[in-house]
Structures are given as structure tokens and as C-alpha cells.
Design an enzyme around this catalytic site. Structure first.
Site, PDB file in Angstrom:
ATOM      1  N   TYR A  75       3.432  53.762  22.230  1.00  0.00           N
ATOM      2  CA  TYR A  75       4.391  54.793  22.639  1.00  0.00           C
ATOM      3  C   TYR A  75       4.029  56.155  22.054  1.00  0.00           C
ATOM      4  CZ  TYR A  75       7.706  51.236  24.255  1.00  0.00           C
ATOM      5  OH  TYR A  75       8.314  50.226  24.924  1.00  0.00           O
ATOM      6  N   ARG A  86      32.239  54.278  -7.746  1.00  0.00           N
ATOM      7  CA  ARG A  86      32.367  53.473  -6.532  1.00  0.00           C
ATOM      8  C   ARG A  86      33.560  52.566  -6.797  1.00  0.00           C
ATOM      9  NH1 ARG A  86      26.910  50.506  -4.572  1.00  0.00           N
ATOM     10  NH2 ARG A  86      27.780  48.917  -5.920  1.00  0.00           N
ATOM     11  N   LYS A 105      23.494  38.208  -2.668  1.00  0.00           N
ATOM     12  CA  LYS A 105      24.117  38.899  -1.523  1.00  0.00           C
ATOM     13  C   LYS A 105      23.067  39.224  -0.464  1.00  0.00           C
ATOM     14  CE  LYS A 105      23.685  43.248  -4.028  1.00  0.00           C
ATOM     15  NZ  LYS A 105      24.380  44.199  -4.905  1.00  0.00           N
ATOM     16  N   MET A 161       9.483  48.080  19.063  1.00  0.00           N
ATOM     17  CA  MET A 161      10.561  47.139  18.761  1.00  0.00           C
ATOM     18  C   MET A 161      10.012  45.740  18.453  1.00  0.00           C
ATOM     19  SD  MET A 161      13.863  46.178  21.087  1.00  0.00           S
ATOM     20  CE  MET A 161      14.546  47.817  21.212  1.00  0.00           C
TER      21      MET A 161
END
Ligand SMILES: *Cc1c(COP(=O)(O)O)cnc(C)c1O
Length: 402
Positions: free
Chosen positions: A295, A162, A63, A343
Site C-alpha cells: 500500500y 489515578r 491482567k 492488516m
């Protein structure tokens, strides 16, 4: 819309004279990338298969795009190594593997809820997980309309709270399922809530033992009916830590990728990490003592420093929580990351390894010579877990399979 984009595209190739295929799809190693060694996955699968023995099946859990390694790559390698089937979380993940030509059994571990999804799962020969009679009836109708049996697995909740039906309702539910003539119940399973704790820890009640006892009780109550089902319970930690959790099949994710979910797991199993994250130095600079970097100026140089700007950031999956905490390896030497991870970029202090040049490659995660930086190292610094670290490499970070 389609003809518009066609026009734009031809205009573009006209405008940028000299543009070639090379320019449109650059070398995936030009900036930052994930490197996956498919042979390592294959070996891990072989090691796991040997460990569980011939009476137990191995489901490779692929997955989240194979935990960030690439589902198709992982699936193929795991199957060559001896895995018997595949586990995915969503319908789309299953279809993607069928489209890639994979023919083995694929179990969808998530809950499909509507007729459209379940019909799709039926058409693609993907086995859905059922937690109650509602979906079982939908499956039965689909199968009836298409004159073919629909295979399903039933999930039982033994304490994860769950998915899964209540432990105490299984027997009744199976009687109802068995009365639906077009579905064929092939498996029964549950999921462990403790994925990473030391199961040998005796100071706390061992919840895995409680789940095992509940699962065994469910099977016992089913009597001979359970014997013809594929019974499965264990994830990676269950597989590695206690053979009583194996039953007919184990569902292994994390360890297939080469990691031990239990920190100080004593094992001579030869599992190896298959993934590396690498990025290139795009600029080398020298700055004075007291210079703020990046930053917020979270880091100020304590000395005259040499810095390397590296083209990878949180948009590529390196969490901003790791700012100023991680190191990367180059030539087997660690250099510290400094300032806020941005980023698209981050900065490393290379004052103590000043020979680094623009274009050289740093290894942020994985082995480089004698150095090995594991997802667990990052988790110790950021409070994450290896599963999350691995499946966060995404978006624009290309994957190179070796
Ligand atoms: C993800 C998942 C697994 C694999 O867990 P690992 O800890 O990565 O081995 C097994 N079973 C189910 C139901 C899952 O969702």
C-alpha cells in the site's frame, strides 16, 4: 437465533463434503502465532520469588490475558514457580481464572463501582480494591446480606493520581471501614508512577522516593493497625531496583514475562522472555529494480529483489508504526521488513537470504538461535512501551503453549 445457527451449521457441513474437524480447526501454526514457553514463566517466577526472599509475597500480575501470554497458562506456571497470589485488572479476568480452576488469592486492581459487580466479586471470592467509603459501604451491605465477611484491599494514592484515596484521608477512612462490621480490610497498597525510568538517575528528583516516603508516612500514622495488613507498593521496576519498596508483597507483571523495565538494569537475575511471535512465508517473488511494494508504495526496490510475503499484519498486533523498520529472523539471520505493514500481511526483503521458501517460518519477536528481538527493540522504533507491545497480540492470532 440458536436454532438458526444450528441449521446453518449442518447445512454447511453438508455442502462442504469432505470437511473434517481438521478443516474446521486448522493447525494453529499454519499462518502466524504466538508461542509461549510455560516453563520459562515458571522459572522467572522462581527467580523472582528467590530474589524477594521469604518474608515477601509474590503477586503475579496476569491482567490483559497475562500480558498477551494467556492468563491461565501464566497463572498456573507462576504459581508452580512460587507466586503466592494473582493480580487482574477486571472482574471478568478474575472470573475467567476461577473458571479455569485457580484457587489462590486474586486481587482485582481496577475499581469496581456498582453493587452488581461487587456482589459478583464476592461470590467468586475475588478481592476488590477500594478507593473510598462509597464502595466500602456497598461491600459491607453485600456481606451483611450473605452472612459472610468480605475481604478488601484499600488503595492509597501516593502520586500516581489515578486510583486510590488521598494520602491524608487514609486514617479517617480506615476508622470508618473498621466500623463496618462485615468487611475485613486485609491489605493496603499504592502504585508507583515511574514504571520504567532509571531509579538511580540523580539528575532528576526521584519521584519513587517521594512516593515511598508518603506511603511510609501513611503506615506510620496507622501505627499498629497497619501491622496486620498486607502492605504493598512495588511493580516490576520497584521490585528489581530497591528492596525498601518491597514491604509484605510485590506485584510483578513485566518481569515475570522475562523483561527488565529499566533498560540498562544491572542484574544477574536470570529472567528470560517467554514469548515468540512467528509467521509463515506464503509467497516468494522476484521483482525488478524500482518496483513499488505494498500500500502506498512506501518502499521501492533499489535493486532486483527477492521478496517474501508473510501472513501477519496489524490486525494480529504488529503495529503499522513499525512499517519498514523491523527485521525478522530466519535460521538466525535477520531479514528487513519493507513497505507498509498491512492488516493481514507484510513483506520482507530476502534478496540477501535467497534460499527462503514458501512455508518457512520467520521469528518476528523472541529468540531464534543467536538472534533475540525484544519488545524493547520494537519500542525503540515505534515509540511504544513493552507492556503495550505484549498485550497487543490478540484477535485471530492463535497462541501455542510449549
Ligand atoms: C499492572 C500493574 C502492576 C504490574 O506492573 P509491571 O510494571 O508490569 O510489573 C502492578 N500493580 C498494579 C496496580 C498494576 O496495575
Amino acid at each position: 437465533m440458536q436454532s438458526m445457527s444450528k441449521v446453518n451449521r449442518s447445512e454447511r457441513s453438508f455442502t462442504f463434503r469432505g470437511a473434517t474437524e481438521n478443516v474446521i480447526s486448522p493447525d494453529p501454526r499454519s499462518r502466524a502465532w504466538v508461542e509461549v514457553d510455560s516453563q520459562v514463566i515458571e522459572n522467572n517466577s522462581r527467580v523472582l520469588k528467590k530474589f524477594i526472599g521469604k518474608d515477601c509475597l509474590l503477586m503475579a500480575v496476569v491482567k490483559a490475558d497475562g500480558y498477551g501470554h494467556g492468563a491461565e497458562t501464566v497463572a498456573n506456571s507462576a504459581l508452580i514457580g512460587g507466586a503466592d497470589s494473582l493480580g487482574v485488572a477486571t472482574l471478568e479476568e478474575g472470573i475467567q481464572l476461577r473458571n479455569a480452576g485457580l484457587k489462590c488469592q486474586i486481587l482485582i486492581l481496577g475499581n469496581l463501582i456498582n453493587a452488581e459487580e461487587l456482589y459478583s466479586s464476592f461470590c467468586w471470592d475475588l478481592i476488590p480494591t477500594i478507593s473510598g467509603i462509597r464502595e466500602a459501604i456497598i461491600c459491607n451491605n453485600i456481606a451483611e446480606n450473605n452472612h459472610k465477611k468480605f475481604d478488601i484491599h484499600l488503595k492509597v494514592d501516593t502520586g500516581m493520581t489515578r486510583l486510590g484515596c488521598d494520602c491524608n484521608e487514609v486514617k479517617e477512612l480506615i476508622v470508618k471501614i473498621d466500623s463496618l462490621e462485615n468487611i475485613s480490610l486485609k491489605g493496603i497498597y499504592s502504585h508507583l508512577a515511574i514504571a520504567d525510568k532509571d531509579l538511580g538517575n540523580t539528575t532528576q528528583p526521584n519521584f519513587t522516593q517521594i512516593q515511598l516516603t508518603r506511603f511510609e508516612k501513611v503506615l506510620e500514622d496507622l501505627g499498629s493497625r497497619s501491622k496486620i495488613l498486607c502492605r504493598h507498593l512495588a511493580n516490576s521496576v520497584g521490585t528489581l531496583s530497591d528492596r525498601r519498596l518491597h514491604f509484605d508483597m510485590v506485584r510483578v507483571g513485566l518481569s515475570l514475562y522475562g523483561y527488565f523495565p529499566v533498560n540498562h538494569f544491572e542484574s544477574n537475575l536470570n529472567l528470560n522472555p517467554a514469548l515468540k511471535v512467528k509467521a509463515r512465508v506464503t509467497l516468494v517473488r522476484e521483482v525488478e529494480k524500482g518496483t513499488g511494494v505494498g500500500y502506498g508504495h512506501f518502499f521501492k526496490t533499489q535493486r532486483k529483489s527477492k521478496l517474501a510475503v508473510v501472513a501477519i499484519g496489524y490486525a494480529d498486533g504488529v503495529s503499522r508504526n513499525l512499517s519498514g523498520k523491523i527485521s525478522a529472523s530466519i535460521d538466525g539471520v535477520l531479514v528487513p521488513q519493507v513497505g507498509a505493514i498491512a492488516m493481514d500481511q507484510m513483506v520482507f526483503d530476502i534478496t540477501d537470504k535467497p534460499d527462503i521458501k514458501t512455508g518457512q517460518v520467520l521469528t518476528l519477536l523472541g529468540t531464534d538461535g543467536e538472534v533475540c528481538i525484544s519488545p524493547q527493540n520494537w519500542c525503540d522504533l515505534s515509540g511504544s512501551i513493552p507492556w503495550e507491545v505484549l498485550c497487543s497480540f490478540r484477535n485471530r492470532l492463535p497462541r501455542v503453549v510449549t
